[in-house]
Write a protein that holds these residues in place. Structure first.
Motif, PDB file in Angstrom:
ATOM      1  N   VAL A  30       0.826  -1.206   0.000  1.00 31.26           N
ATOM      2  CA  VAL A  30       0.000   0.000   0.000  1.00 31.26           C
ATOM      3  C   VAL A  30       0.862   1.259   0.000  1.00 31.26           C
ATOM      4  O   VAL A  30       0.596   2.222  -0.716  1.00 31.26           O
ATOM      5  N   PHE A  31       1.930   1.216   0.796  1.00 33.19           N
ATOM      6  CA  PHE A  31       2.818   2.362   0.911  1.00 33.19           C
ATOM      7  C   PHE A  31       3.375   2.768  -0.449  1.00 33.19           C
ATOM      8  O   PHE A  31       3.353   3.937  -0.824  1.00 33.19           O
ATOM      9  N   VAL A  32       3.816   1.777  -1.217  1.00 27.62           N
ATOM     10  CA  VAL A  32       4.409   2.063  -2.526  1.00 27.62           C
ATOM     11  C   VAL A  32       3.351   2.602  -3.485  1.00 27.62           C
ATOM     12  O   VAL A  32       3.558   3.614  -4.165  1.00 27.62           O
ATOM     13  N   GLY A  33       2.207   1.921  -3.510  1.00 27.59           N
ATOM     14  CA  GLY A  33       1.155   2.328  -4.429  1.00 27.59           C
ATOM     15  C   GLY A  33       0.666   3.736  -4.157  1.00 27.59           C
ATOM     16  O   GLY A  33       0.491   4.543  -5.083  1.00 27.59           O
ATOM     17  N   THR A  34       0.456   4.050  -2.883  1.00 21.11           N
ATOM     18  CA  THR A  34      -0.094   5.368  -2.568  1.00 21.11           C
ATOM     19  C   THR A  34       0.960   6.458  -2.706  1.00 21.11           C
ATOM     20  O   THR A  34       0.642   7.606  -2.994  1.00 21.11           O
ATOM     21  N   LEU A  35       2.224   6.095  -2.500  1.00 22.79           N
ATOM     22  CA  LEU A  35       3.304   7.063  -2.723  1.00 22.79           C
ATOM     23  C   LEU A  35       3.305   7.482  -4.188  1.00 22.79           C
ATOM     24  O   LEU A  35       3.431   8.674  -4.523  1.00 22.79           O
ATOM     25  N   GLY A  72       5.951   9.746  -9.831  1.00 21.20           N
ATOM     26  CA  GLY A  72       4.802   8.884  -9.561  1.00 21.20           C
ATOM     27  C   GLY A  72       4.472   8.024 -10.761  1.00 21.20           C
ATOM     28  O   GLY A  72       4.311   6.807 -10.651  1.00 21.20           O
ATOM     29  N   PHE A  73       4.414   8.668 -11.949  1.00 25.82           N
ATOM     30  CA  PHE A  73       4.128   7.910 -13.164  1.00 25.82           C
ATOM     31  C   PHE A  73       5.229   6.885 -13.431  1.00 25.82           C
ATOM     32  O   PHE A  73       4.966   5.739 -13.783  1.00 25.82           O
ATOM     33  N   LEU A  74       6.468   7.333 -13.241  1.00 27.61           N
ATOM     34  CA  LEU A  74       7.616   6.451 -13.459  1.00 27.61           C
ATOM     35  C   LEU A  74       7.510   5.224 -12.556  1.00 27.61           C
ATOM     36  O   LEU A  74       7.736   4.085 -12.972  1.00 27.61           O
ATOM     37  N   LEU A  75       7.131   5.482 -11.285  1.00 25.47           N
ATOM     38  CA  LEU A  75       7.022   4.407 -10.310  1.00 25.47           C
ATOM     39  C   LEU A  75       5.940   3.421 -10.719  1.00 25.47           C
ATOM     40  O   LEU A  75       6.156   2.199 -10.710  1.00 25.47           O
ATOM     41  N   ILE A  76       4.762   3.940 -11.097  1.00 26.50           N
ATOM     42  CA  ILE A  76       3.676   3.049 -11.512  1.00 26.50           C
ATOM     43  C   ILE A  76       4.099   2.255 -12.741  1.00 26.50           C
ATOM     44  O   ILE A  76       3.858   1.050 -12.840  1.00 26.50           O
ATOM     45  N   GLY A  77       4.784   2.930 -13.673  1.00 25.15           N
ATOM     46  CA  GLY A  77       5.265   2.246 -14.873  1.00 25.15           C
ATOM     47  C   GLY A  77       6.203   1.102 -14.514  1.00 25.15           C
ATOM     48  O   GLY A  77       6.049  -0.023 -14.999  1.00 25.15           O
ATOM     49  N   ALA A  78       7.164   1.400 -13.610  1.00 22.02           N
ATOM     50  CA  ALA A  78       8.135   0.375 -13.220  1.00 22.02           C
ATOM     51  C   ALA A  78       7.437  -0.793 -12.544  1.00 22.02           C
ATOM     52  O   ALA A  78       7.760  -1.967 -12.795  1.00 22.02           O
ATOM     53  N   ILE A  79       6.451  -0.478 -11.690  1.00 22.22           N
ATOM     54  CA  ILE A  79       5.708  -1.527 -10.989  1.00 22.22           C
ATOM     55  C   ILE A  79       4.957  -2.392 -11.991  1.00 22.22           C
ATOM     56  O   ILE A  79       4.950  -3.622 -11.908  1.00 22.22           O
ATOM     57  N   ALA A  80       4.340  -1.722 -12.984  1.00 20.83           N
ATOM     58  CA  ALA A  80       3.556  -2.462 -13.972  1.00 20.83           C
ATOM     59  C   ALA A  80       4.460  -3.392 -14.771  1.00 20.83           C
ATOM     60  O   ALA A  80       4.125  -4.558 -14.992  1.00 20.83           O
ATOM     61  N   ILE A  81       5.636  -2.893 -15.185  1.00 20.36           N
ATOM     62  CA  ILE A  81       6.559  -3.730 -15.957  1.00 20.36           C
ATOM     63  C   ILE A  81       7.009  -4.921 -15.115  1.00 20.36           C
ATOM     64  O   ILE A  81       7.008  -6.071 -15.561  1.00 20.36           O
TER      65      ILE A  81
END
Lengths: 337, 341
Positions: free
Chosen positions: A129-134, B309-318
């Motif tokens: 959750v921490f990562v997602g919400t960050l 934030g976008f970069l992080l979501i992108g990295a997580i998705a990959i």
């Protein structure tokens, strides 16, 4: 019999927080008798409103076992977009009697929808959750500042109902200056009662506790994690929206940067109130006390005449003291079992 | 026969691809403005401070901790060093004695970092307080020390050679401050991945109870972690002193939040036990390219920050997609084995 009862009471987390508050109040009262004036009490309560309503959502997410970093941007997004939109309707569309309820509800709905985005990324990618919400906090911040706007909305251009809201007070006679108790305090208390009821007495509220306490057992009983997650984040989002719109209306100015970097002070107050960071435990009354404690520490140092440069230091010390006392109590409890 | 095959960490590969793509994009769009010695120099210099803080956060993430006090600890050391400089070094101090005093100041600064780590470690390890709560309190405590020392103002007055160190380059390209960062980075990577302590801290992050039952002294590991974090923060305090030639109690407020993100981008998760320290440098470089790039495009700083934030979501998705594909391949293989049986 009575002895064990007292012992039980003393070992409760809330009791110790309450005792710390009492000690501090006595201390501050000796240093400055004005601490006990209704005026100060009402001010302290009003300062609790914003974190207090936020806390309802934050504690729900924490009980489920996650640290929310995005709630303030979600709330500000809702409140700022709402205020700006209705200010536009009023000033350019000629809609002069916008009802306050509509404004509040709009903010709540926008924030709840943003909350569902949190649920979406957390359950789809199955990340902490921490990562997602960050990540989502940054996304919301960027979208708001770039596409909704980044300039203030001042009292002069705000919807009339919102500006009027900030002047509704009761018990004016109790205070010397007649400033009274602001009505938003009742909103906070009502929010806390509702949140307490939802978490304690509804099926979905109990599921939040169950999933936070033991994920795999809860899933075996048949609680759907992802369904509850959508509820949790939309629910937390709704509280964030309410909190922010109340805050914006209270201070009669919508500043999108207002909450920058203040997430952790609310979260720490919730944890101070006995909500376990690992999930599964926490109750509304404890959180209320935690909030009261942190507000009293923050706001009273000026009142007792501490020089400004010492305030941050003393605040840190008092916070450390409070957590130390709590943890020592936990240790005693553990040895007694 | 037991030769270990060299295998590139998945996150390393991903970050390398991100860096190459972003670098090429910037090089094509901005041309010589981006690909120049001057720009490379300034980018290298800027990433030093942020990189140091990411190292701290990465380290505490590995054992499921949190340290929000690092920036304030760095500022505290910076302020204290400047106050000591002003007090003990005057125009008339002989050069030999001055060198001695400076060494003493550096040692005192590092000891302050150790002390900060001891306070954090004590509350986390001995009193079992959630690290976030502890370090939020010490954050305020360290800020308070700065305010008491300076009265809330930012102050100047380091000896000249401090600023000279901050603006000097090795071979005319690599800033000395970045070399300090690289040294700390290499040492920390070795500590985390090659020493018993490093393994213990990762195990502790995965499961605290198991390490306790395995006879590992959890408290000692936690203390060590926060002390290392405090010392790195103290070193950063000196870097800030060298780069800015001033000391401000409220310097670098956005560094902590950014470090929280950049550490995750490096594949080190706050849930503990997962991640490779050596990836930190790649994520720091990637973020630095992003920052420099978007400054060149004249984006507002906050929108630029939101791109993390976008970069992080992108990295997580990959990360998610590649893991899913791997899982599917494994399942297929298992199914094939079953049918062949």
């Amino acid at each position: 019999m009575v002895k064990t009862k007292i012992k039980e009471l003393l070992l409760k987390g809330e009791t110790i927080t309450f005792l710390i508050i009492v000690v501090l109040c006595v201390l501050f009262g000796i240093l400055n008798p004005a601490f006990y004036a209704w005026e100060n009490i009402f001010t302290l309560l009003k300062n609790m409103v914003m974190p207090g309503i936020f806390a309802c959502g934050v504690m729900t997410v924490l009980i489920n076992g996650g640290l929310d970093m995005s709630f303030m941007w979600i709330g500000m997004f809702g409140a700022y977009a709402t205020t700006k939109m209705f200010a536009y309707f009023q000033n350019y569309g000629g809609w002069t009697d916008i009802p306050l309820v509509l404004i509040f509800v709009t903010s709540i709905v926008i924030s709840a929808l943003l909350g569902s985005f949190n649920a979406f990324i957390i359950s789809t990618f199955d990340i902490p959750v921490f990562v997602g919400t960050l990540a989502s906090a940054n996304v919301f911040m960027g979208i708001m500042l770039q596409f909704v706007g980044d300039e203030y909305v001042f009292a002069s251009s705000m919807p009339v109902a919102q500006a009027a809201w900030s002047r509704i007070t009761v018990f004016n006679g109790l205070t010397e200056s007649g400033s009274g108790m602001h009505v938003s305090i009742f909103v906070m208390l009502a929010a806390m009662v509702v949140n307490h009821f939802v978490l304690k007495y509804t099926t979905i509220g109990r599921s939040v506790y169950a999933l936070g306490g033991d994920l795999s057992s809860a899933e075996r009983v048949g609680i759907k994690l992802n369904k509850v997650r959508y509820f949790i984040y939309m629910y937390a989002g709704a509280w964030a929206g309410l909190s922010s719109i109340v805050y914006v209306s209270n201070i009669e100015s919508a500043n999108p940067y207002d909450f920058q970097g203040r997430e952790l002070s609310v979260t720490s107050a919730v944890i101070l109130g006995g909500t376990k960071i690992t999930g599964g435990a926490g109750n509304m009354f404890g959180v209320f006390l935690g909030l009261a404690l942190s507000t009293i520490i923050t706001r009273s140092l000026i009142l007792i005449g501490l020089p400004t440069e010492y305030q941050k230091f003393v605040y840190g010390l008092l916070l450390l003291f409070a957590v130390a006392v709590q943890s020592i109590q936990e240790k005693i409890k553990a040895t007694m079992k | 026969m037991n030769k270990k095959k060299f295998k590139l960490d998945q996150q390393t590969l991903l970050l390398l691809i991100i860096i190459v793509v972003m670098y090429l994009f910037m090089a094509i769009v901005k041309g010589s403005m981006f690909v120049s010695v001057a720009n490379t120099k300034s980018m290298l210099k800027q990433l030093a401070e942020q990189g140091m803080f990411v190292l701290c956060i990465g380290l505490v993430y590995l054992n499921r901790g949190m340290d929000l006090s690092i920036v304030n600890c760095a500022n505290m050391v910076n302020v204290a060093a400047l106050v000591m400089c002003k007090k003990f070094i005057t125009e008339s101090t002989p050069a030999g004695q001055e060198a001695l005093i400076m060494t003493a100041i550096v040692i005192v600064g590092l000891l302050m970092g150790v002390a900060a780590g001891l306070i954090n470690g004590f509350f986390v390890a001995k009193l079992n307080v959630p690290p976030m709560l502890v370090t939020l309190a010490t954050q305020s405590l360290f800020l308070g020390v700065c305010y008491i020392l300076t009265g809330g103002l930012s102050i100047v007055g380091f000896p000249e050679y401090v600023a000279e160190f901050g603006s000097a380059y090795l071979f005319g390209v690599i800033p000395y401050v970045t070399i300090v960062f690289l040294l700390v980075y290499v040492v920390l990577s070795i500590i985390v991945h090659k020493t018993p302590y490093g393994l213990r801290t990762q195990w502790l992050g995965s499961n605290k109870d198991v390490t306790a039952y395995a006879g590992i002294n959890n408290a000692k590991v936690i203390f060590t972690t926060y002390i290392i974090s405090g010392v790195i923060a103290a070193i950063t305090g000196f870097l800030i002193a060298a780069m800015n030639n001033a000391a401000s109690p409220v310097y670098g407020g956005s560094y902590v939040f950014r470090a929280l993100i950049v550490a995750v981008l490096a594949g080190i998760y706050p849930t503990g036990g997962r991640g490779k320290m050596y990836n930190v440098i790649l994520s720091v470089v990637a973020v630095q390219i992003l920052i420099t790039g978007f400054t060149m495009f004249r984006m507002s700083p906050l929108f630029r920050d939101s791109l993390f934030g976008f970069l992080l979501i992108g990295a997580i998705a990959i990360d998610y997609v590649t893991n899913k594909t791997k899982e599917r391949a494994l399942n297929r293989r298992a199914a094939m084995q079953k049918t062949s049986e």
